[in-house]
Motif scaffolding. Structure first.
Motif, PDB file in Angstrom:
ATOM      1  N   GLY A  35       0.579   6.410  -0.438  1.00 12.67           N
ATOM      2  CA  GLY A  35       0.060   5.251   0.266  1.00 12.67           C
ATOM      3  C   GLY A  35       0.429   3.949  -0.413  1.00 12.67           C
ATOM      4  O   GLY A  35       0.767   2.965   0.249  1.00 12.67           O
ATOM      5  N   GLU A  36       0.404   3.948  -1.725  1.00 14.52           N
ATOM      6  CA  GLU A  36       0.733   2.737  -2.469  1.00 14.52           C
ATOM      7  C   GLU A  36       2.174   2.310  -2.215  1.00 14.52           C
ATOM      8  O   GLU A  36       2.455   1.128  -2.002  1.00 14.52           O
ATOM      9  N   MET A  59      -4.700   8.205  -1.367  1.00 16.94           N
ATOM     10  CA  MET A  59      -5.072   7.419  -0.197  1.00 16.94           C
ATOM     11  C   MET A  59      -4.604   8.170   1.049  1.00 16.94           C
ATOM     12  O   MET A  59      -3.413   8.370   1.234  1.00 16.94           O
ATOM     13  N   ASP A  60      -5.532   8.593   1.914  1.00 19.89           N
ATOM     14  CA  ASP A  60      -5.113   9.365   3.080  1.00 19.89           C
ATOM     15  C   ASP A  60      -4.576   8.469   4.197  1.00 19.89           C
ATOM     16  O   ASP A  60      -4.619   7.239   4.106  1.00 19.89           O
ATOM     17  N   ILE A  62      -5.590   7.696   7.173  1.00 18.41           N
ATOM     18  CA  ILE A  62      -6.532   6.775   7.815  1.00 18.41           C
ATOM     19  C   ILE A  62      -6.691   5.522   6.959  1.00 18.41           C
ATOM     20  O   ILE A  62      -6.661   4.400   7.473  1.00 18.41           O
ATOM     21  N   ASP A  63      -6.827   5.692   5.648  1.00 15.62           N
ATOM     22  CA  ASP A  63      -6.936   4.543   4.738  1.00 15.62           C
ATOM     23  C   ASP A  63      -5.672   3.689   4.786  1.00 15.62           C
ATOM     24  O   ASP A  63      -5.748   2.458   4.808  1.00 15.62           O
ATOM     25  N   ILE A  64      -4.529   4.349   4.787  1.00 16.57           N
ATOM     26  CA  ILE A  64      -3.259   3.622   4.838  1.00 16.57           C
ATOM     27  C   ILE A  64      -3.165   2.842   6.145  1.00 16.57           C
ATOM     28  O   ILE A  64      -2.793   1.653   6.154  1.00 16.57           O
ATOM     29  N   GLN A  66      -5.570   1.691   8.007  1.00 18.88           N
ATOM     30  CA  GLN A  66      -6.477   0.543   7.960  1.00 18.88           C
ATOM     31  C   GLN A  66      -5.894  -0.598   7.122  1.00 18.88           C
ATOM     32  O   GLN A  66      -6.000  -1.762   7.500  1.00 18.88           O
ATOM     33  N   GLN A  67      -5.271  -0.270   5.998  1.00 15.01           N
ATOM     34  CA  GLN A  67      -4.662  -1.295   5.154  1.00 15.01           C
ATOM     35  C   GLN A  67      -3.480  -1.964   5.867  1.00 15.01           C
ATOM     36  O   GLN A  67      -3.299  -3.178   5.782  1.00 15.01           O
ATOM     37  N   LYS A  70      -4.643  -4.468   8.362  1.00 16.75           N
ATOM     38  CA  LYS A  70      -5.057  -5.724   7.731  1.00 16.75           C
ATOM     39  C   LYS A  70      -3.858  -6.597   7.372  1.00 16.75           C
ATOM     40  O   LYS A  70      -3.954  -7.819   7.383  1.00 16.75           O
ATOM     41  N   LYS A  95      -8.214   3.562  15.566  1.00 17.49           N
ATOM     42  CA  LYS A  95      -7.873   2.504  14.611  1.00 17.49           C
ATOM     43  C   LYS A  95      -6.474   1.931  14.842  1.00 17.49           C
ATOM     44  O   LYS A  95      -5.977   1.175  14.031  1.00 17.49           O
TER      45      LYS A  95
END
Length: 119
Positions: A35-36, A59-60, A62-64, A66-67, A70, A95
């Motif tokens: 993810g990073e 970082m799964d 879904i987190d990626i 969302q980022q 943003k 999302k």
């Protein structure tokens, strides 16, 4: 101008296969295993579409997603998973993901969907 893709998957074989396939189709293509890495590429490059695995250590997906939302609202995201976890796929679609594929996926189907989303 070439369309630009980012492939995010922790499995090297899938990243390599998709990168080769989409490069042959004429896309500029980046890959990321984490993810990073993905977020750094999205921050520094103009990416049109992301193929994003939902299960990545750390970082799964879904987190990626969302980022990414943003950072850049204009990028399209197609989720991929080998696990068929419909609750996570549903959450990803809510999302902002435009589609999803279950692994193993049909190469021609994913090519058609990418083309449809980009043109």
């Amino acid at each position: 101008m070439k369309k630009r893709l980012l492939i995010v998957d922790d499995q090297y074989g899938i990243r390599s296969l998709l990168r080769e396939l989409f490069m042959k189709d004429g896309y500029e293509t980046w890959t990321a295993a984490t993810g990073e890495e993905a977020l750094e590429i999205v921050q520094n490059e103009k990416i049109d579409l992301i193929l994003l695995d939902i299960k990545i250590p750390g970082m799964d997906g879904i987190d990626i997603l969302q980022q990414i939302n943003k950072m850049k609202k204009d990028v399209k995201v197609i989720m991929m998973t080998a696990y068929g976890e419909l609750n996570l796929l549903g959450e990803a679609m809510e999302k902002g993901a435009v589609a999803y594929f279950l692994k193993p996926f049909d190469i021609n189907e994913i090519r058609r969907k990418v083309k449809k989303e980009l043109y």
